[in-house]
Design a protein around this motif. Structure first.
Motif, PDB file in Angstrom:
ATOM      1  N   ASP A  86       0.831  -1.197   0.000  1.00 40.79           N
ATOM      2  CA  ASP A  86       0.000   0.000   0.000  1.00 40.79           C
ATOM      3  C   ASP A  86       0.870   1.254   0.000  1.00 40.79           C
ATOM      4  O   ASP A  86       0.560   2.234  -0.675  1.00 40.79           O
ATOM      5  CB  ASP A  86      -0.923  -0.009   1.219  1.00 40.79           C
ATOM      6  N   SER A  87       1.976   1.215   0.728  1.00 39.33           N
ATOM      7  CA  SER A  87       2.902   2.353   0.715  1.00 39.33           C
ATOM      8  C   SER A  87       3.616   2.474  -0.624  1.00 39.33           C
ATOM      9  O   SER A  87       3.844   3.578  -1.108  1.00 39.33           O
ATOM     10  CB  SER A  87       3.927   2.207   1.832  1.00 39.33           C
ATOM     11  N   VAL A  88       3.959   1.346  -1.216  1.00 38.72           N
ATOM     12  CA  VAL A  88       4.624   1.367  -2.525  1.00 38.72           C
ATOM     13  C   VAL A  88       3.685   1.922  -3.588  1.00 38.72           C
ATOM     14  O   VAL A  88       4.120   2.591  -4.523  1.00 38.72           O
ATOM     15  CB  VAL A  88       5.130  -0.047  -2.894  1.00 38.72           C
ATOM     16  N   ARG A  89       2.394   1.679  -3.432  1.00 39.93           N
ATOM     17  CA  ARG A  89       1.409   2.197  -4.381  1.00 39.93           C
ATOM     18  C   ARG A  89       1.516   3.719  -4.492  1.00 39.93           C
ATOM     19  O   ARG A  89       1.514   4.286  -5.588  1.00 39.93           O
ATOM     20  CB  ARG A  89       0.000   1.790  -3.940  1.00 39.93           C
ATOM     21  N   THR A  90       1.629   4.389  -3.355  1.00 43.06           N
ATOM     22  CA  THR A  90       1.772   5.839  -3.355  1.00 43.06           C
ATOM     23  C   THR A  90       3.045   6.250  -4.083  1.00 43.06           C
ATOM     24  O   THR A  90       3.036   7.189  -4.883  1.00 43.06           O
ATOM     25  CB  THR A  90       1.793   6.363  -1.911  1.00 43.06           C
ATOM     26  N   LEU A  91       4.132   5.540  -3.825  1.00 44.60           N
ATOM     27  CA  LEU A  91       5.405   5.838  -4.489  1.00 44.60           C
ATOM     28  C   LEU A  91       5.304   5.632  -5.996  1.00 44.60           C
ATOM     29  O   LEU A  91       5.778   6.459  -6.782  1.00 44.60           O
ATOM     30  CB  LEU A  91       6.517   4.961  -3.905  1.00 44.60           C
ATOM     31  N   VAL A  92       4.675   4.551  -6.424  1.00 43.81           N
ATOM     32  CA  VAL A  92       4.528   4.259  -7.856  1.00 43.81           C
ATOM     33  C   VAL A  92       3.688   5.335  -8.541  1.00 43.81           C
ATOM     34  O   VAL A  92       4.022   5.801  -9.639  1.00 43.81           O
ATOM     35  CB  VAL A  92       3.918   2.855  -8.070  1.00 43.81           C
ATOM     36  N   ILE A  93       2.615   5.761  -7.906  1.00 44.01           N
ATOM     37  CA  ILE A  93       1.773   6.813  -8.487  1.00 44.01           C
ATOM     38  C   ILE A  93       2.557   8.110  -8.607  1.00 44.01           C
ATOM     39  O   ILE A  93       2.495   8.804  -9.620  1.00 44.01           O
ATOM     40  CB  ILE A  93       0.485   6.997  -7.653  1.00 44.01           C
ATOM     41  N   TRP A  94       3.345   8.440  -7.591  1.00 45.95           N
ATOM     42  CA  TRP A  94       4.141   9.668  -7.624  1.00 45.95           C
ATOM     43  C   TRP A  94       5.178   9.613  -8.744  1.00 45.95           C
ATOM     44  O   TRP A  94       5.338  10.561  -9.506  1.00 45.95           O
ATOM     45  CB  TRP A  94       4.803   9.884  -6.261  1.00 45.95           C
ATOM     46  N   VAL A  95       5.877   8.474  -8.880  1.00 45.79           N
ATOM     47  CA  VAL A  95       6.877   8.326  -9.945  1.00 45.79           C
ATOM     48  C   VAL A  95       6.199   8.385 -11.312  1.00 45.79           C
ATOM     49  O   VAL A  95       6.723   8.998 -12.251  1.00 45.79           O
ATOM     50  CB  VAL A  95       7.674   7.016  -9.760  1.00 45.79           C
TER      51      VAL A  95
END
Length: 142
Positions: free
Chosen positions: A67-76
């Motif tokens: 779930d935390s990686v999801r935020t990072l992927v969306i930002w990238v």
């Protein structure tokens, strides 16, 4: 929220904070808005299904990290397609990168991924064999 009076700050003629009836009228009059609403509903449903599946098959810890990686992927992704520009102050002044780093390191330690195997391979740490303990209830005579 529909019945909370907001006066002139509401932006609608009835002076309420939210206007659900107007929202349904707008959805009914705009096919693009209705399509985006349906796609949003399906994406949330898929996200929740995937989350339950990950929790069932792996662990809640893995789900939290993903779930935390999801935020990072969306930002990238938004940076890659240039929907927004990179601001280094967002990273420096935010506690999220530090918290995310702690989260990932903790998950790797908990699941014995990368960190501990690397340290074992280099001889930095050595696992000790723990002898099988006798169950307490089997040792008690009646």
């Amino acid at each position: 929220m529909y019945f909370i009076p907001a006066g002139q700050f509401s932006g609608n003629e009835r002076g309420t904070l939210e206007d659900a009836i107007d929202a349904f009228v707008q959805i009914g009059n705009s096919g693009l808005l209705a399509l985006s609403l349906l796609l949003n509903i399906f994406s949330i449903a898929f996200f929740n299904f995937a989350g339950v599946s990950v929790t069932k098959e792996l662990s809640a810890t893995t789900r939290m990290v993903l779930d935390s990686v999801r935020t990072l992927v969306i930002w990238v992704f938004t940076l890659a397609v240039q929907w927004e520009t990179f601001q280094y102050l967002q990273v420096i002044n935010s506690s999220q990168p530090i918290g995310f780093l702690i989260l990932v390191v903790g998950m790797m330690l908990y699941n014995d991924i990368l960190i501990l195997p690397f340290m074992r391979q280099r001889g930095i740490i050595q696992d000790q064999q723990v002898p099988e303990a006798m169950p307490v209830l089997d040792a008690v005579d009646e």
